[in-house]
Design a protein around this motif. Structure first.
Motif, mmCIF file in Angstrom:
data_model
loop_
_atom_site.group_PDB
_atom_site.id
_atom_site.type_symbol
_atom_site.label_atom_id
_atom_site.label_comp_id
_atom_site.label_asym_id
_atom_site.label_seq_id
_atom_site.Cartn_x
_atom_site.Cartn_y
_atom_site.Cartn_z
ATOM 1 N N SER A 131 14.600 -22.053 -5.527
ATOM 2 C CA SER A 131 14.206 -20.870 -5.040
ATOM 3 C C SER A 131 13.526 -20.012 -6.125
ATOM 4 N N ILE A 132 13.792 -20.422 -7.217
ATOM 5 C CA ILE A 132 12.946 -19.929 -8.435
ATOM 6 C C ILE A 132 11.564 -20.239 -8.521
ATOM 7 N N VAL A 133 11.399 -21.558 -8.160
ATOM 8 C CA VAL A 133 10.099 -22.158 -8.198
ATOM 9 C C VAL A 133 9.394 -21.550 -7.063
ATOM 10 N N ALA A 134 9.931 -21.437 -5.919
ATOM 11 C CA ALA A 134 9.319 -21.277 -4.702
ATOM 12 C C ALA A 134 8.953 -19.559 -4.804
ATOM 13 N N TYR A 135 9.798 -18.826 -5.586
ATOM 14 C CA TYR A 135 9.220 -17.314 -5.781
ATOM 15 C C TYR A 135 8.056 -17.229 -6.731
ATOM 16 N N MET A 136 8.352 -18.090 -7.835
ATOM 17 C CA MET A 136 7.166 -18.215 -8.799
ATOM 18 C C MET A 136 5.910 -18.500 -8.263
ATOM 19 N N LEU A 137 5.925 -19.590 -7.385
ATOM 20 C CA LEU A 137 4.640 -20.124 -6.978
ATOM 21 C C LEU A 137 3.960 -19.280 -6.025
ATOM 22 N N ALA A 138 4.843 -18.299 -5.286
ATOM 23 C CA ALA A 138 4.209 -17.291 -4.291
ATOM 24 C C ALA A 138 3.708 -16.237 -4.999
ATOM 25 N N ASP A 139 4.200 -15.740 -6.038
ATOM 26 C CA ASP A 139 3.657 -14.665 -6.996
ATOM 27 C C ASP A 139 2.721 -14.889 -7.900
ATOM 28 N N VAL A 140 2.792 -16.093 -8.585
ATOM 29 C CA VAL A 140 1.990 -16.397 -9.853
ATOM 30 C C VAL A 140 0.684 -17.115 -9.365
ATOM 31 N N ALA A 141 0.941 -18.147 -8.504
ATOM 32 C CA ALA A 141 -0.018 -19.012 -8.473
ATOM 33 C C ALA A 141 -0.615 -18.853 -6.928
ATOM 34 N N ASN A 142 -2.073 -19.150 -7.083
ATOM 35 C CA ASN A 142 -2.766 -18.787 -5.857
ATOM 36 C C ASN A 142 -3.487 -20.137 -5.477
ATOM 37 N N PHE A 143 -3.193 -20.550 -4.345
ATOM 38 C CA PHE A 143 -3.806 -21.954 -3.747
ATOM 39 C C PHE A 143 -4.578 -21.651 -2.511
ATOM 40 N N ARG A 144 -5.131 -20.394 -2.421
ATOM 41 C CA ARG A 144 -5.895 -20.168 -1.358
ATOM 42 C C ARG A 144 -7.207 -20.562 -1.355
ATOM 43 N N CYS A 145 -7.879 -21.065 -2.628
ATOM 44 C CA CYS A 145 -8.983 -21.917 -2.922
ATOM 45 C C CYS A 145 -9.118 -23.188 -2.354
ATOM 46 N N ILE A 146 -7.725 -23.936 -2.003
ATOM 47 C CA ILE A 146 -7.718 -25.200 -1.509
ATOM 48 C C ILE A 146 -8.177 -24.968 0.074
ATOM 49 N N GLY A 147 -7.480 -23.914 0.725
ATOM 50 C CA GLY A 147 -7.804 -23.785 2.133
ATOM 51 C C GLY A 147 -9.556 -23.543 2.317
ATOM 52 N N ALA A 148 -9.649 -22.437 1.592
ATOM 53 C CA ALA A 148 -11.234 -22.100 1.510
ATOM 54 C C ALA A 148 -12.252 -23.337 1.433
ATOM 55 N N SER A 149 -11.774 -24.236 0.554
ATOM 56 C CA SER A 149 -12.908 -25.374 0.421
ATOM 57 C C SER A 149 -12.505 -26.119 1.658
ATOM 58 N N LEU A 150 -11.545 -26.306 2.442
ATOM 59 C CA LEU A 150 -11.461 -27.128 3.464
ATOM 60 C C LEU A 150 -11.779 -26.686 4.766
ATOM 61 N N PHE A 151 -11.692 -25.351 4.855
ATOM 62 C CA PHE A 151 -11.945 -24.713 6.086
ATOM 63 C C PHE A 151 -13.154 -23.644 6.053
ATOM 64 N N HIS A 152 -13.930 -23.776 5.293
ATOM 65 C CA HIS A 152 -14.821 -22.885 4.900
ATOM 66 C C HIS A 152 -15.750 -22.650 6.135
ATOM 67 N N GLY A 153 -15.976 -23.793 6.908
ATOM 68 C CA GLY A 153 -16.889 -23.782 8.121
ATOM 69 C C GLY A 153 -16.628 -22.966 9.134
ATOM 70 N N LEU A 154 -15.164 -22.898 9.160
ATOM 71 C CA LEU A 154 -14.448 -22.208 10.371
ATOM 72 C C LEU A 154 -14.650 -20.762 10.361
ATOM 73 N N GLU A 155 -14.881 -20.080 9.326
ATOM 74 C CA GLU A 155 -14.992 -18.648 9.261
ATOM 75 C C GLU A 155 -15.909 -17.765 10.317
ATOM 76 N N GLN A 156 -17.012 -18.506 10.673
ATOM 77 C CA GLN A 156 -17.830 -18.129 11.497
ATOM 78 C C GLN A 156 -17.355 -18.061 12.816
ATOM 79 N N TYR A 157 -16.400 -18.867 13.063
ATOM 80 C CA TYR A 157 -15.672 -18.881 14.557
ATOM 81 C C TYR A 157 -14.463 -18.094 14.686
ATOM 82 N N LEU A 158 -13.754 -18.233 13.508
ATOM 83 C CA LEU A 158 -12.322 -17.408 13.509
ATOM 84 C C LEU A 158 -12.442 -16.048 13.389
ATOM 85 N N GLY A 159 -13.546 -15.524 12.686
ATOM 86 C CA GLY A 159 -13.681 -14.151 12.266
ATOM 87 C C GLY A 159 -12.690 -13.618 11.814
ATOM 88 N N ALA A 160 -11.810 -12.236 12.288
ATOM 89 C CA ALA A 160 -10.986 -11.799 11.436
ATOM 90 C C ALA A 160 -9.530 -12.711 11.343
#
Length: 377
Positions: free
Chosen positions: A318-347
């Motif tokens: 639980s402490i690892v989960a809490y720390m990862l959620a609050d301190v680490a940011n893995f959104r760059c991985i999703g942005a790299s994988l799904f960048h081309g979908l932005e034009q189709y998904l919009g909001a």
């Protein structure tokens, strides 16, 4: 890190996992989904996943008290063997280490410690630090006093907080004032924490407090202790020699009584999570008792969902989960994988990126779980 092999209370692991799952998934996606849908009907649904502005209590307001409550549940299982020892130095050192680490982790999560900017380091502003204070109070009482004495001290702490808020008046604060800008707990935090209070700034040598930040911590620590103590009492019930049926019946019964008493007290002392009022403690701890009873009934008594691995992945780290959620940011991985979908998904594209962040956290926790690696604080 260490590998665990002892038998654990399955329902506690799953309930803790449920709490962390809700916190991480909802914060990663639901608020983004609300903005994407932008519909009145969904805004009504979001009440269940939003904190109330001041007085009252929503399901989302239970996330933090439940985390603290479960820290208390684990105390009888972790510390009972130390109660009979005459020299408790080793266990006190263990408790002190846990409190210190939780405090530092709390500053990393919300106190801007990692920014390395002395002007924006805040001392007391996070859930992990409230757990640290509550755990310190509950653990010391558990090691040195009988259950009857622990109950008496719990009642004294509840009433002490209430009496201070109700009868002490300083500089226009207090005296039964439970508003955002007039309650005593607000004054105590301003005086004790000063410029180290969350969001406080210094201009021309004067400390300016944020107009929008009204969470309190110093005086509220009395009731942080009570919240963890209520979990401790639930843990003592679960560890006792009572029959499994009696255990969940006691949890349900005590929970109902606490909820009723808390909402009755609300007529005099409002239920306010921001300042952790005594009535809020009874209400939230009552709900925690009911949830603990429900999970114990289904998992440990009935044997349903016992192998609920996807929640235990969160609950056993639980402490690892809490720390990862609050301190680490893995959104760059999703942005790299799904960048081309932005034009189709919009909001809805930010929702996908938020969900990808959640999935990465889950994969990390799953790998740790599969290798039986659990962080102990």
């Amino acid at each position: 890190m260490e590998k665990t092999s002892y038998k654990r209370l399955e329902s506690l692991d799953v309930l803790r996992g449920f709490d962390l799952f809700c916190l991480i998934l909802c914060e990663a996606t639901f608020y983004l989904l609300r903005d994407a849908i932008n519909a009145p009907w969904f805004n009504k649904v979001m009440w269940n996943f939003s904190h109330v502005s001041w007085e009252g209590f929503s399901p989302w307001d239970l996330i933090m008290p439940l985390f603290m409550f479960m820290a208390g549940v684990s105390i009888p299982f972790a510390l009972s063997r130390y109660k009979t020892e005459s020299n408790k130095w080793l266990v006190y050192r263990r408790i002190g280490k846990r409190v210190l680490l939780l405090w530092i982790f709390g500053m990393m999560c919300q106190g801007n410690l990692l920014a390395l900017d002395p002007n924006h380091i805040y001392l007391y502003s996070n859930t992990l630090q409230s757990i640290a204070m509550g755990y310190l109070i509950a653990a010391v009482l558990f090691l040195n006093f009988r259950t009857s004495t622990q109950v008496v001290v719990t009642v004294i702490l509840l009433l002490a907080y209430w009496a201070a808020m109700q009868f002490i008046t300083v500089d226009g604060f207090g005296g039964g004032d439970y508003t955002r800008d007039g309650n005593l707990a607000e004054w105590v935090d301003r005086v004790v924490l000063g410029r180290f209070r969350h969001f406080a700034e210094i201009e021309n040598g004067v400390v300016l407090f944020s107009k929008g930040y009204r969470y309190t911590w110093v005086l509220s620590s009395l009731n942080f202790g009570v919240t963890v103590l209520t979990g401790l009492f639930a843990g003592e019930i679960l560890k006792s020699g009572l029959s499994p049926k009696k255990k969940y019946q006691y949890l349900f019964g005590i929970g109902m009584i606490m909820v009723i008493l808390g909402w009755l007290w609300n007529f005099q002392m409002p239920v306010i999570k921001h300042i952790w009022t005594s009535s809020m403690v009874l209400v939230s701890s009552g709900y925690c008792f009911l949830l603990m009873g429900l999970f114990y009934y289904w998992i440990d008594y009935k044997g349903y969902f016992k192998n609920n691995t996807w929640l235990k992945v969160f609950g056993m780290n639980s402490i690892v989960a809490y720390m990862l959620a609050d301190v680490a940011n893995f959104r760059c991985i999703g942005a790299s994988l799904f960048h081309g979908l932005e034009q189709y998904l919009g909001a809805y594209y930010p929702v996908l990126i938020g969900l990808s962040n959640f999935i990465v956290i889950y994969i990390i926790l799953w790998i740790l779980y599969k290798h039986k690696i659990f962080l102990k604080v």
